[in-house]
Scaffold this motif. Sequence first.
Motif, PDB file in Angstrom:
ATOM      1  N   GLN A  35       0.829  -1.205   0.000  1.00 32.33           N
ATOM      2  CA  GLN A  35       0.000   0.000   0.000  1.00 32.33           C
ATOM      3  C   GLN A  35       0.862   1.254   0.000  1.00 32.33           C
ATOM      4  N   LYS A  36       1.939   1.230   0.790  1.00 33.76           N
ATOM      5  CA  LYS A  36       2.823   2.396   0.854  1.00 33.76           C
ATOM      6  C   LYS A  36       3.553   2.634  -0.458  1.00 33.76           C
ATOM      7  N   ALA A  37       3.712   1.578  -1.260  1.00 32.92           N
ATOM      8  CA  ALA A  37       4.457   1.706  -2.512  1.00 32.92           C
ATOM      9  C   ALA A  37       3.574   2.058  -3.699  1.00 32.92           C
ATOM     10  N   THR A  38       2.246   2.100  -3.519  1.00 37.63           N
ATOM     11  CA  THR A  38       1.360   2.319  -4.666  1.00 37.63           C
ATOM     12  C   THR A  38       1.606   3.669  -5.328  1.00 37.63           C
ATOM     13  N   GLY A  39       1.861   4.707  -4.530  1.00 38.52           N
ATOM     14  CA  GLY A  39       2.126   6.021  -5.115  1.00 38.52           C
ATOM     15  C   GLY A  39       3.345   6.000  -6.024  1.00 38.52           C
ATOM     16  N   ALA A  40       4.422   5.320  -5.577  1.00 36.27           N
ATOM     17  CA  ALA A  40       5.639   5.224  -6.386  1.00 36.27           C
ATOM     18  C   ALA A  40       5.401   4.390  -7.640  1.00 36.27           C
ATOM     19  N   ILE A  41       4.614   3.321  -7.509  1.00 36.98           N
ATOM     20  CA  ILE A  41       4.310   2.488  -8.682  1.00 36.98           C
ATOM     21  C   ILE A  41       3.515   3.293  -9.704  1.00 36.98           C
ATOM     22  N   GLU A  42       2.529   4.068  -9.232  1.00 43.40           N
ATOM     23  CA  GLU A  42       1.741   4.913 -10.139  1.00 43.40           C
ATOM     24  C   GLU A  42       2.628   5.912 -10.871  1.00 43.40           C
ATOM     25  N   ALA A  43       3.541   6.527 -10.125  1.00 47.31           N
ATOM     26  CA  ALA A  43       4.422   7.524 -10.735  1.00 47.31           C
ATOM     27  C   ALA A  43       5.355   6.878 -11.761  1.00 47.31           C
ATOM     28  N   PRO A  82      -2.408   8.089 -13.434  1.00 51.35           N
ATOM     29  CA  PRO A  82      -2.963   9.157 -12.598  1.00 51.35           C
ATOM     30  C   PRO A  82      -2.931   8.758 -11.125  1.00 51.35           C
ATOM     31  N   MET A  83      -2.785   9.742 -10.258  1.00 48.08           N
ATOM     32  CA  MET A  83      -2.767   9.474  -8.826  1.00 48.08           C
ATOM     33  C   MET A  83      -4.100   8.853  -8.398  1.00 48.08           C
ATOM     34  N   GLY A  84      -4.026   7.802  -7.617  1.00 47.26           N
ATOM     35  CA  GLY A  84      -5.228   7.130  -7.143  1.00 47.26           C
ATOM     36  C   GLY A  84      -5.716   6.025  -8.053  1.00 47.26           C
ATOM     37  N   SER A  85      -4.913   5.629  -9.046  1.00 44.66           N
ATOM     38  CA  SER A  85      -5.332   4.577  -9.977  1.00 44.66           C
ATOM     39  C   SER A  85      -5.309   3.190  -9.335  1.00 44.66           C
ATOM     40  N   ILE A  86      -4.369   2.967  -8.417  1.00 43.77           N
ATOM     41  CA  ILE A  86      -4.171   1.641  -7.831  1.00 43.77           C
ATOM     42  C   ILE A  86      -4.636   1.637  -6.376  1.00 43.77           C
ATOM     43  N   ASN A  92      -6.270  -8.999   2.300  1.00 45.47           N
ATOM     44  CA  ASN A  92      -7.108 -10.187   2.222  1.00 45.47           C
ATOM     45  C   ASN A  92      -7.176 -10.807   3.607  1.00 45.47           C
ATOM     46  N   ARG A  93      -8.354 -10.807   4.194  1.00 45.36           N
ATOM     47  CA  ARG A  93      -8.480 -11.313   5.559  1.00 45.36           C
ATOM     48  C   ARG A  93      -8.167 -12.804   5.653  1.00 45.36           C
ATOM     49  N   ARG A  94      -8.343 -13.530   4.562  1.00 45.73           N
ATOM     50  CA  ARG A  94      -8.104 -14.973   4.578  1.00 45.73           C
ATOM     51  C   ARG A  94      -6.643 -15.318   4.355  1.00 45.73           C
ATOM     52  N   ASN A  95      -5.909 -14.449   3.646  1.00 41.75           N
ATOM     53  CA  ASN A  95      -4.496 -14.723   3.366  1.00 41.75           C
ATOM     54  C   ASN A  95      -3.750 -13.395   3.357  1.00 41.75           C
ATOM     55  N   ALA A  96      -2.975 -13.141   4.398  1.00 46.82           N
ATOM     56  CA  ALA A  96      -2.289 -11.859   4.522  1.00 46.82           C
ATOM     57  C   ALA A  96      -1.249 -11.647   3.435  1.00 46.82           C
ATOM     58  N   GLY A  97      -0.796 -12.732   2.822  1.00 47.10           N
ATOM     59  CA  GLY A  97       0.226 -12.613   1.789  1.00 47.10           C
ATOM     60  C   GLY A  97      -0.321 -12.433   0.390  1.00 47.10           C
ATOM     61  N   GLU A  98      -1.654 -12.355   0.256  1.00 50.16           N
ATOM     62  CA  GLU A  98      -2.254 -12.214  -1.063  1.00 50.16           C
ATOM     63  C   GLU A  98      -3.327 -11.122  -1.067  1.00 50.16           C
ATOM     64  N   PRO A  99      -2.929  -9.860  -0.966  1.00 46.92           N
ATOM     65  CA  PRO A  99      -3.908  -8.774  -1.020  1.00 46.92           C
ATOM     66  C   PRO A  99      -4.495  -8.621  -2.423  1.00 46.92           C
ATOM     67  N   THR A 100      -5.590  -7.901  -2.500  1.00 49.04           N
ATOM     68  CA  THR A 100      -6.246  -7.632  -3.787  1.00 49.04           C
ATOM     69  C   THR A 100      -5.775  -6.293  -4.334  1.00 49.04           C
ATOM     70  N   VAL A 101      -5.418  -6.274  -5.607  1.00 44.19           N
ATOM     71  CA  VAL A 101      -4.990  -5.047  -6.282  1.00 44.19           C
ATOM     72  C   VAL A 101      -6.056  -4.667  -7.308  1.00 44.19           C
ATOM     73  N   THR A 102      -6.484  -3.418  -7.281  1.00 44.32           N
ATOM     74  CA  THR A 102      -7.493  -2.937  -8.211  1.00 44.32           C
ATOM     75  C   THR A 102      -6.953  -1.739  -8.979  1.00 44.32           C
ATOM     76  N   LEU A 103      -7.064  -1.783 -10.286  1.00 38.89           N
ATOM     77  CA  LEU A 103      -6.655  -0.672 -11.151  1.00 38.89           C
ATOM     78  C   LEU A 103      -7.900  -0.094 -11.809  1.00 38.89           C
ATOM     79  N   SER A 104      -8.090   1.221 -11.670  1.00 40.38           N
ATOM     80  CA  SER A 104      -9.222   1.898 -12.297  1.00 40.38           C
ATOM     81  C   SER A 104      -8.770   3.269 -12.767  1.00 40.38           C
ATOM     82  N   ASN A 105      -9.668   3.997 -13.396  1.00 41.90           N
ATOM     83  CA  ASN A 105      -9.308   5.259 -14.039  1.00 41.90           C
ATOM     84  C   ASN A 105      -9.944   6.450 -13.320  1.00 41.90           C
ATOM     85  N   PRO A 106      -9.155   7.227 -12.566  1.00 45.66           N
ATOM     86  CA  PRO A 106      -9.715   8.396 -11.871  1.00 45.66           C
ATOM     87  C   PRO A 106     -10.288   9.440 -12.818  1.00 45.66           C
ATOM     88  N   MET A 107      -9.826   9.461 -14.050  1.00 43.63           N
ATOM     89  CA  MET A 107     -10.301  10.461 -15.000  1.00 43.63           C
ATOM     90  C   MET A 107     -11.781  10.274 -15.334  1.00 43.63           C
TER      91      MET A 107
END
Length: 663
Positions: free
Chosen positions: A205-213, A218-222, A227-242
């Motif tokens: 989560q802390k690295a998402t801003g750097a990955i976007e850049a 656009p900022m806020g894309s990622i 994941n409450r069931r598996n801490a090692g497999e979070p969900t990543v969502t990409l969308s378009n702020p525009m």
Amino acid sequence: MGRKKTPAHSGGTAEGGVIHDKVLQRAIAGGVAKALPHTVPWIAGAGMLPVSALTHGLWGGAQALPWATAGLALSGAALTAVTWAISRYRHPLGRMQSTGTTVVASGWLLAATITSPTARPTLDIGLWLGGTLAAAWNVRNIVRPNEANEDQGSALTGAGLFKRMFTTNAEKVGVEVGVTNVKASAHRITATAELSDGDTAEDLQKATGAIEATAGLPMGSIVVTPNRRNAGEPTVTLSNPMLLEEPIPWFGPSRPGESVAEPLRVALFQDGEMTEVILPGAHLQVMGMTGAAKTTAGAWGFWGELITREDVALIVVDITKGEQSIGPARPALHRVVNSKAATKKFFAELQATLSERLDHLAAKDLIAWQEGCGLSYLVVWIEEAADVFDFIDMDEFINLARMLRSAGGSLVWSLQRADSTQMPTIVKGQGGSKLCFGVANAHDAHWGLSEEQEDAGARPEQWQAKQPGMAYGEMPGIAPERIAMPMRFLDWGTSNEARVRNFRAHCAAWPATARPVDPITAKICPTPGAAYVAADQAAAVNETEDTDPEVTNVTAEYLAPDVELDDSQPVDLDAPLDEVEDAPLGSPGEKMSSATANAVLDEALIEFADGREFAPRDLRHVLDTTGLGRGWIQKQLKVRIAAGSLEHDPETNTYRVRALAHA
């Protein structure tokens, strides 16, 4: 006779020999290209012979062999570990094959260095294992094109492109992550991130801003959601702020005539999905700075949906903006409360009906409100709630919030900043659901977001008041992966005049008189009529502008003679005071004068003169003794803070005695 026609030929056909040669060249080149990957394992295996002959010649002697053996063993182990680590995101079988090949190759090189590559059985084992591994890689190379075709197909739908983009740019900013289960739709891509050993969802989560850049997004894309069931497999969502750059026109009611138990459609997420929330069973906090459209987008958006549901009673409390927010909606509201006196009157009436509502539900074996239970669902919407919290009894309000949830109702409080100076922390905990519009800065954002939203990268300070209607929400109906995804509330018009006109017309089309309430609910919001409105107006007229005991009946205090003073006798200032019998300072229900009440408060504060922290709830006995309310004691504490006798910690809403100043 006609002239004999020569068939028309293409240039390629006319040069049959050249074309034949080109086809042959392409066929040969294609065959070589396809065959080349299959030769690599055999070439690499054969190359082990000269390499091992070299190492045996250099280090096969008695003096160098022990050092060479140790060095080659350590090098082989290190190379095996690296192979295992960097292949963690490959298919498990591919990972095992890569690592196994490294183990066999380094082990045989060590043996050949000691015995010579041509010694028996070193040579025999090398030919056997090397041939087996080379054949295994040939089989994998034959199967791999199918996987490549799958990747290519997914790239056409965006899945493969996202996988490549995310992993590549994450690696550039120092994050090692894999991507699986990629699902692409028109405006959104979701995937499962496979974190490296020791990494957490918070790290990603802390690295998402750097990955976007790095990716030029656009900022806020990622958005990364744990994941409450598996801490090692979070969900990543990409969308378009525009997608939310421009206002989105209101679509009309989503489910007119249905129950309030059905979702309310109020906004659009930046992934193109509608925002649908469920209000029954939860209280809601709405926060945002002036100009962020808390009212015209947030409140009107909810009201526009609520008044089209058949089993809901909507009551709006607004003692600050009055007709500016309530006016267009009046026909659709079951009750309007717009003065301090009317507010106190309403909350008292509401409290009096809660037991009856609970008994009604209990008689039907229900522990919570549900559609068809026979009660109208109550929605009490408090605009500019800080002004209301400033004068009502907050202990009673907290108790009301606890009971109303079970009795079939929701409280919604809307304010600019939900810190402890505007509302008690315990009230904030009663909400559960949060809706945060644009705010001035990151510090203010902290009060409008949950910890999960902050961790996931929600940043309402990016909008301030520049993009009215933009918000983050965490409430029933919103999936966990969307709690940090921006949404934009539907707009009632392209100008303020149009918004008021359209909203007024909508409310007129859905009047409260068309949604009759049950007999119990009718006790606090009967069918709107002149008699009930007149009662609230009468309460407002009788309301005293300043009800603080320090300024109430001031004239009487100065004109009433003091029976203990007698001007006919001289007063000896040095004479000892007569002992008098202790008497109770007051009794419940009787309000003390300002001076006496302050003396009681100072006496209570002496108990904390040792520097211990205390909260207003620790002074409950002062209220019982003086007969005054929480609003009075809060004001007196503020007076002592200003005078320097108390210290206040707004984060915990606790106080500390510094130097008592007795009244």
